[in-house]
Design a protein around this motif. Sequence first.
Motif, PDB file in Angstrom:
ATOM      1  N   LEU A  66       0.922  -1.024   0.023  1.00  0.00           N
ATOM      2  CA  LEU A  66       0.082   0.170  -0.168  1.00  0.00           C
ATOM      3  C   LEU A  66       0.848   1.301   0.028  1.00  0.00           C
ATOM      4  CD1 LEU A  66      -2.796  -1.012   2.306  1.00  0.00           C
ATOM      5  CD2 LEU A  66      -3.104  -0.591   0.225  1.00  0.00           C
ATOM      6  N   GLU A  67       2.012   1.144   0.657  1.00  0.00           N
ATOM      7  CA  GLU A  67       2.833   2.271   0.525  1.00  0.00           C
ATOM      8  C   GLU A  67       3.519   2.495  -0.650  1.00  0.00           C
ATOM      9  OE1 GLU A  67       5.464   1.455   4.128  1.00  0.00           O
ATOM     10  OE2 GLU A  67       4.143   2.245   5.593  1.00  0.00           O
ATOM     11  N   ASP A  68       3.828   1.696  -1.425  1.00  0.00           N
ATOM     12  CA  ASP A  68       4.326   1.848  -2.692  1.00  0.00           C
ATOM     13  C   ASP A  68       3.397   2.357  -3.580  1.00  0.00           C
ATOM     14  OD1 ASP A  68       6.843   0.621  -2.020  1.00  0.00           O
ATOM     15  OD2 ASP A  68       6.231  -1.418  -2.843  1.00  0.00           O
ATOM     16  N   LYS A  69       2.112   1.882  -3.475  1.00  0.00           N
ATOM     17  CA  LYS A  69       1.073   2.639  -4.014  1.00  0.00           C
ATOM     18  C   LYS A  69       0.693   3.966  -4.097  1.00  0.00           C
ATOM     19  CE  LYS A  69      -1.557  -1.776  -5.154  1.00  0.00           C
ATOM     20  NZ  LYS A  69      -2.809  -2.320  -5.025  1.00  0.00           N
ATOM     21  N   VAL A  70       0.856   4.189  -2.522  1.00  0.00           N
ATOM     22  CA  VAL A  70       0.848   5.755  -2.064  1.00  0.00           C
ATOM     23  C   VAL A  70       1.753   6.524  -2.808  1.00  0.00           C
ATOM     24  CG1 VAL A  70       0.946   7.286  -0.259  1.00  0.00           C
ATOM     25  CG2 VAL A  70      -0.663   5.360  -0.120  1.00  0.00           C
ATOM     26  N   ARG A  71       3.011   5.924  -2.759  1.00  0.00           N
ATOM     27  CA  ARG A  71       4.162   6.668  -3.330  1.00  0.00           C
ATOM     28  C   ARG A  71       3.929   6.985  -5.100  1.00  0.00           C
ATOM     29  NH1 ARG A  71       7.265   4.311   0.491  1.00  0.00           N
ATOM     30  NH2 ARG A  71       7.613   2.507  -0.702  1.00  0.00           N
ATOM     31  N   VAL A 104      -5.597   5.966   0.442  1.00  0.00           N
ATOM     32  CA  VAL A 104      -5.498   4.900   1.840  1.00  0.00           C
ATOM     33  C   VAL A 104      -5.788   6.000   2.773  1.00  0.00           C
ATOM     34  CG1 VAL A 104      -4.252   3.470   2.956  1.00  0.00           C
ATOM     35  CG2 VAL A 104      -4.127   3.625   0.529  1.00  0.00           C
ATOM     36  N   PRO A 105      -6.763   5.625   3.796  1.00  0.00           N
ATOM     37  CA  PRO A 105      -7.128   6.513   4.881  1.00  0.00           C
ATOM     38  C   PRO A 105      -5.907   6.499   5.622  1.00  0.00           C
ATOM     39  CG  PRO A 105      -9.021   4.978   4.504  1.00  0.00           C
ATOM     40  CD  PRO A 105      -7.907   4.684   3.330  1.00  0.00           C
ATOM     41  N   ALA A 106      -5.624   7.602   6.443  1.00  0.00           N
ATOM     42  CA  ALA A 106      -4.704   7.543   7.442  1.00  0.00           C
ATOM     43  C   ALA A 106      -4.836   6.906   8.477  1.00  0.00           C
ATOM     44  CB  ALA A 106      -4.621   9.123   7.728  1.00  0.00           C
ATOM     45  N   GLN A 107      -6.005   6.591   8.817  1.00  0.00           N
ATOM     46  CA  GLN A 107      -6.152   5.737   9.941  1.00  0.00           C
ATOM     47  C   GLN A 107      -5.630   4.179   9.668  1.00  0.00           C
ATOM     48  OE1 GLN A 107     -10.043   5.404  11.299  1.00  0.00           O
ATOM     49  NE2 GLN A 107      -9.509   4.305  13.106  1.00  0.00           N
ATOM     50  N   THR A 108      -5.904   3.694   8.327  1.00  0.00           N
ATOM     51  CA  THR A 108      -5.670   2.327   7.945  1.00  0.00           C
ATOM     52  C   THR A 108      -3.995   2.347   8.060  1.00  0.00           C
ATOM     53  OG1 THR A 108      -7.573   2.220   6.554  1.00  0.00           O
ATOM     54  CG2 THR A 108      -5.925   0.639   6.106  1.00  0.00           C
ATOM     55  N   ILE A 109      -3.218   3.086   7.430  1.00  0.00           N
ATOM     56  CA  ILE A 109      -1.872   3.374   7.331  1.00  0.00           C
ATOM     57  C   ILE A 109      -1.460   3.255   8.756  1.00  0.00           C
ATOM     58  CG2 ILE A 109       0.025   4.623   6.921  1.00  0.00           C
ATOM     59  CD1 ILE A 109      -1.534   5.604   4.390  1.00  0.00           C
ATOM     60  N   GLU A 110      -1.765   3.995   9.663  1.00  0.00           N
ATOM     61  CA  GLU A 110      -1.565   3.940  11.155  1.00  0.00           C
ATOM     62  C   GLU A 110      -1.759   2.733  11.740  1.00  0.00           C
ATOM     63  OE1 GLU A 110      -2.426   8.670  11.873  1.00  0.00           O
ATOM     64  OE2 GLU A 110      -3.521   7.423  12.938  1.00  0.00           O
ATOM     65  N   ALA A 111      -2.813   1.990  11.466  1.00  0.00           N
ATOM     66  CA  ALA A 111      -3.253   0.660  12.108  1.00  0.00           C
ATOM     67  C   ALA A 111      -2.250  -0.267  11.524  1.00  0.00           C
ATOM     68  CB  ALA A 111      -4.527   0.129  11.760  1.00  0.00           C
ATOM     69  N   LEU A 112      -1.997  -0.231  10.214  1.00  0.00           N
ATOM     70  CA  LEU A 112      -1.070  -1.157   9.746  1.00  0.00           C
ATOM     71  C   LEU A 112       0.397  -1.053  10.303  1.00  0.00           C
ATOM     72  CD1 LEU A 112      -2.295  -1.353   5.924  1.00  0.00           C
ATOM     73  CD2 LEU A 112      -2.407  -3.154   7.899  1.00  0.00           C
TER      74      LEU A 112
END
Length: 131
Positions: A66-71, A104-112
């Motif tokens: 997901l981080e790759d997709k965000v970048r 990608v919601p920030a809350q989802t990224i923080e949870a992961l």
Amino acid sequence: MPQVEIKIGGRSFEVACQEGEEQFLMTAAAMLDVEASSLSTQIGRMPESRMLLMAGLLLADRTAGLEDKVREAEGRLAQAQAQLEAAGSGDVAPDRVEVEVPVVPAQTIEALQAIAAEAEALAETVEAKAG
């Protein structure tokens, strides 16, 4: 400090969290439970530490994807912004600029990220006990 009971892979855990973070913890636990339940179905019964470690690693892998997709999306956004700026300065005559950016919601990224940190801590504990 509130105590929250969570279930992961069919096992119950009592976990402390900061006031107001109960829902965040429940959401993170639910994500970990999905992975742990899937592992239990595929592999069968396994030690608690191994189940949590493997489930955490699966979530960490998903987070990295997901981080790759965000970048990638941020790069496309930067290109689109550059096109819009160029169009606004009269350098380019735009007909239409379309940009599709997955969010990608920030809350989802923080949870992961929290789950990945927990998985790393569990891995260190397992390594310490094994070594």
